[in-house]
Design a protein around this motif. Structure first.
Motif, mmCIF file in Angstrom:
data_model
loop_
_atom_site.group_PDB
_atom_site.id
_atom_site.type_symbol
_atom_site.label_atom_id
_atom_site.label_comp_id
_atom_site.label_asym_id
_atom_site.label_seq_id
_atom_site.Cartn_x
_atom_site.Cartn_y
_atom_site.Cartn_z
ATOM 1 N N THR A 1 37.145 73.072 40.698
ATOM 2 C CA THR A 1 37.327 71.676 41.077
ATOM 3 C C THR A 1 36.105 71.206 41.854
ATOM 4 O OG1 THR A 1 38.339 72.156 43.212
ATOM 5 C CG2 THR A 1 39.810 72.027 41.318
ATOM 6 N N GLU B 1 41.331 66.825 34.260
ATOM 7 C CA GLU B 1 41.295 66.533 35.692
ATOM 8 C C GLU B 1 39.981 66.911 36.355
ATOM 9 O OE1 GLU B 1 44.307 68.411 38.272
ATOM 10 O OE2 GLU B 1 45.339 66.490 38.104
ATOM 11 N N ASN B 2 39.376 67.991 35.901
ATOM 12 C CA ASN B 2 38.208 68.532 36.591
ATOM 13 C C ASN B 2 36.888 68.348 35.859
ATOM 14 O OD1 ASN B 2 39.894 69.567 38.659
ATOM 15 N ND2 ASN B 2 40.458 71.229 37.286
ATOM 16 N N VAL C 1 44.533 68.955 43.135
ATOM 17 C CA VAL C 1 44.197 69.419 41.804
ATOM 18 C C VAL C 1 45.191 70.410 41.240
ATOM 19 C CG1 VAL C 1 42.430 70.644 40.495
ATOM 20 C CG2 VAL C 1 41.779 68.997 42.219
ATOM 21 N N THR D 1 41.818 69.716 48.639
ATOM 22 C CA THR D 1 41.390 69.679 47.246
ATOM 23 C C THR D 1 42.376 70.422 46.380
ATOM 24 O OG1 THR D 1 39.086 69.611 47.922
ATOM 25 C CG2 THR D 1 39.532 70.305 45.668
#
Length: 194
Positions: free
Chosen positions: A142, A112-113, A8, A4
């Motif tokens: 995230t 993105e999150n 990210v 992850t």
């Protein structure tokens, strides 16, 4: 968790100048007052971006990690394979700039999150080895594909050198920050634009 982080934390895919010597520290009380551009400790290894825009220094215990094409990543993990520190260097891929980097990075993390990132400090106009840059220190969360959440604390820098711009990201889980913040800072100090 490491997978992850790699997806990210990495760069941003999703002016020239600056000396090659050590810079003077920032005035007391200024963000990133610890920053002193200079070579990494003697046993550290150096990884160059494939496009030759920058070199990232890594401590001996860092091992290569999966990276996007054109990027370089490494990590330090615990004996149980838990992520302790993640390192990533990526060539400029968007509208990153020295002047707007802190806001750009925080917006990128939110996009993105889907959750706000918290800026802890930032500084623009930093004299890196071989270029000028800006950095932001922040925290963010995230979500993985199984619905779990992971928190990170990072220093992310955009550095512009003679061959172009690049992004350095060095991140840890918050519980590892105190133990590894000096490693994070040394990686930032040693980052070199080309």
């Amino acid at each position: 968790m490491a997978a992850t982080a790699m997806l990210v934390v990495s760069g941003c895919v999703g002016p020239t100048g600056g000396g090659s010597g050590t810079t003077a520290p920032a005035p007391r009380g200024q963000a990133f007052a610890w920053f002193r551009a200079g070579p990494a400790p003697g046993l550290w290894k150096v990884e160059e971006l494939p496009d030759r825009t920058a070199k990232m220094s890594l401590p001996p215990e860092a091992t290569p990690a999966q990276a996007d094409p054109g990027s370089v990543s490494a990590e330090i993990t615990s004996p149980s394979a838990g992520l302790l520190v993640y390192f990533n260097a990526t060539p400029k891929q968007g509208d990153e700039s020295v002047a707007t980097w802190p806001e750009f990075r925080l917006d990128h993390l939110v996009d993105e999150n889907g959750e706000p990132a918290q800026k802890l400090s930032s500084r623009t106009g930093m004299a890196f080895r071989g270029g000028q840059g800006s950095c932001v220190e922040d925290t963010y969360r995230t979500r993985d594909s199984e619905g779990g959440t992971h928190d990170y604390r990072e220093i992310a820098c955009f550095v512009e050198g003679a061959r172009g711009g690049s992004v350095l990201v060095v991140a840890t889980p918050p519980q590892a920050w105190d133990a590894y913040s000096s490693v994070v800072q040394q990686a930032v100090d040693a980052y070199a634009a080309e």
